[in-house]
Design an enzyme around this catalytic site. Structure first.
Site, PDB file in Angstrom:
ATOM      1  N   ASP A 147     -19.792 -50.670 -13.016  1.00  0.00           N
ATOM      2  CA  ASP A 147     -20.849 -51.675 -13.170  1.00  0.00           C
ATOM      3  C   ASP A 147     -21.055 -52.356 -11.810  1.00  0.00           C
ATOM      4  O   ASP A 147     -20.104 -52.743 -11.136  1.00  0.00           O
ATOM      5  CB  ASP A 147     -20.443 -52.710 -14.235  1.00  0.00           C
ATOM      6  CG  ASP A 147     -21.608 -53.571 -14.662  1.00  0.00           C
ATOM      7  OD1 ASP A 147     -21.972 -53.546 -15.847  1.00  0.00           O
ATOM      8  OD2 ASP A 147     -22.177 -54.299 -13.808  1.00  0.00           O
ATOM      9  N   ILE A 148     -22.332 -52.481 -11.420  1.00  0.00           N
ATOM     10  CA  ILE A 148     -22.677 -53.000 -10.091  1.00  0.00           C
ATOM     11  C   ILE A 148     -22.442 -54.518  -9.995  1.00  0.00           C
ATOM     12  O   ILE A 148     -22.313 -55.057  -8.905  1.00  0.00           O
ATOM     13  CB  ILE A 148     -24.154 -52.628  -9.752  1.00  0.00           C
ATOM     14  CG1 ILE A 148     -24.386 -52.589  -8.261  1.00  0.00           C
ATOM     15  CG2 ILE A 148     -25.147 -53.530 -10.459  1.00  0.00           C
ATOM     16  CD1 ILE A 148     -23.731 -51.428  -7.586  1.00  0.00           C
ATOM     17  N   HIS A 177     -24.821 -47.867 -23.609  1.00  0.00           N
ATOM     18  CA  HIS A 177     -23.675 -47.850 -22.688  1.00  0.00           C
ATOM     19  C   HIS A 177     -22.536 -48.668 -23.261  1.00  0.00           C
ATOM     20  O   HIS A 177     -22.750 -49.676 -23.917  1.00  0.00           O
ATOM     21  CB  HIS A 177     -24.047 -48.349 -21.286  1.00  0.00           C
ATOM     22  CG  HIS A 177     -24.726 -49.685 -21.257  1.00  0.00           C
ATOM     23  ND1 HIS A 177     -26.045 -49.850 -21.596  1.00  0.00           N
ATOM     24  CD2 HIS A 177     -24.267 -50.916 -20.956  1.00  0.00           C
ATOM     25  CE1 HIS A 177     -26.379 -51.120 -21.482  1.00  0.00           C
ATOM     26  NE2 HIS A 177     -25.306 -51.805 -21.114  1.00  0.00           N
ATOM     27  N   HIS A 210     -19.285 -50.845 -22.209  1.00  0.00           N
ATOM     28  CA  HIS A 210     -18.593 -51.537 -21.114  1.00  0.00           C
ATOM     29  C   HIS A 210     -17.092 -51.379 -21.332  1.00  0.00           C
ATOM     30  O   HIS A 210     -16.579 -51.730 -22.406  1.00  0.00           O
ATOM     31  CB  HIS A 210     -18.897 -53.043 -21.139  1.00  0.00           C
ATOM     32  CG  HIS A 210     -20.302 -53.439 -20.860  1.00  0.00           C
ATOM     33  ND1 HIS A 210     -20.726 -53.874 -19.622  1.00  0.00           N
ATOM     34  CD2 HIS A 210     -21.408 -53.494 -21.657  1.00  0.00           C
ATOM     35  CE1 HIS A 210     -22.019 -54.185 -19.671  1.00  0.00           C
ATOM     36  NE2 HIS A 210     -22.456 -53.968 -20.901  1.00  0.00           N
TER      37      HIS A 210
HETATM   38  P1  AMP Z   1     -26.272 -54.996 -20.901  1.00  0.00           P
HETATM   39  O1  AMP Z   1     -27.538 -54.178 -21.048  1.00  0.00           O
HETATM   40  O2  AMP Z   1     -26.475 -56.428 -21.290  1.00  0.00           O
HETATM   41  O3  AMP Z   1     -25.101 -54.364 -21.605  1.00  0.00           O
HETATM   42  O4  AMP Z   1     -25.914 -55.060 -19.356  1.00  0.00           O
HETATM   43  C1  AMP Z   1     -26.233 -54.010 -18.482  1.00  0.00           C
HETATM   44  C2  AMP Z   1     -25.150 -53.862 -17.446  1.00  0.00           C
HETATM   45  O5  AMP Z   1     -25.557 -52.863 -16.527  1.00  0.00           O
HETATM   46  C3  AMP Z   1     -24.848 -55.133 -16.610  1.00  0.00           C
HETATM   47  O6  AMP Z   1     -23.444 -55.402 -16.661  1.00  0.00           O
HETATM   48  C4  AMP Z   1     -25.315 -54.752 -15.199  1.00  0.00           C
HETATM   49  O7  AMP Z   1     -24.512 -55.330 -14.182  1.00  0.00           O
HETATM   50  C5  AMP Z   1     -25.202 -53.244 -15.221  1.00  0.00           C
HETATM   51  N1  AMP Z   1     -26.120 -52.557 -14.306  1.00  0.00           N
HETATM   52  C6  AMP Z   1     -27.448 -52.744 -14.173  1.00  0.00           C
HETATM   53  N2  AMP Z   1     -27.960 -51.916 -13.248  1.00  0.00           N
HETATM   54  C7  AMP Z   1     -26.918 -51.181 -12.769  1.00  0.00           C
HETATM   55  C8  AMP Z   1     -26.800 -50.160 -11.786  1.00  0.00           C
HETATM   56  N3  AMP Z   1     -27.857 -49.714 -11.103  1.00  0.00           N
HETATM   57  N4  AMP Z   1     -25.569 -49.636 -11.566  1.00  0.00           N
HETATM   58  C9  AMP Z   1     -24.492 -50.074 -12.243  1.00  0.00           C
HETATM   59  N5  AMP Z   1     -24.552 -51.039 -13.184  1.00  0.00           N
HETATM   60  C10 AMP Z   1     -25.746 -51.589 -13.443  1.00  0.00           C
END
Ligand code: AMP
Length: 128
Positions: A28-29, A92, A94
């Site tokens: 996660d970024i 996704h 986490h």
């Molecule tokens: P959620 O949709 O609420 O589960 O959160 C989406 C997650 O994706 C967040 O923790 C972001 O930090 C992560 N995220 C968004 N864009 C990217 C990316 N390009 N690469 C890695 N993680 C990402």
């Protein structure tokens, strides 16, 4: 097309830790904790419980293997798992190394340098 599909097709980069024909896992970024990893089905679907039971089970199996690799790489009390999807509408999971309740609360974030992301992804990948 979701941002995660763009990662899967290689249109945008990621710090990949594992991949097979159906799933990819990358850091996660904007991590809650060091080693915070996302496990994503390559087939773009919005909500986890809209997956077929078979795809859901396969996602959990792959997440299990990734969690083991994270746990082997990073000292922590346990690996936490969370499914949200409010920011990115592409399924996704986490996986987050936990030492305290705050690590799973999506409030505190840790800043990692590009070099730290690269090294971490390599280390987890080796343990996969
Ligand atoms: P959620 O949709 O609420 O589960 O959160 C989406 C997650 O994706 C967040 O923790 C972001 O930090 C992560 N995220 C968004 N864009 C990217 C990316 N390009 N690469 C890695 N993680 C990402």
């Amino acid at each position: 097309m979701s941002i995660f599909t763009k990662i899967i097709t290689g249109e945008i980069p990621s710090y990949k830790v594992a991949e097979n024909a159906d799933f990819i896992a990358f850091l996660d970024i904007n991590p809650n904790a060091k080693g915070h990893t996302l496990v994503v089905p390559k087939k773009e679907e919005n909500k986890i419980f809209d997956l077929s039971k078979e795809d859901y089970t396969s996602l959990m199996d792959f997440s299990y293997q990734v969690a083991k690799a994270i746990e082997k790489t990073l000292p922590c009390k346990r690996i936490g798992m969370s499914v949200i999807g409010l920011e990115v509408p592409h399924v996704h999971v986490h996986l987050i190394p936990l030492n305290a309740m705050g690590d799973i609360q999506f409030m505190q974030k840790v800043a990692l340098s590009k070099c730290e992301f690269v090294t971490l992804a390599e280390e987890i990948s080796k343990n996969f």
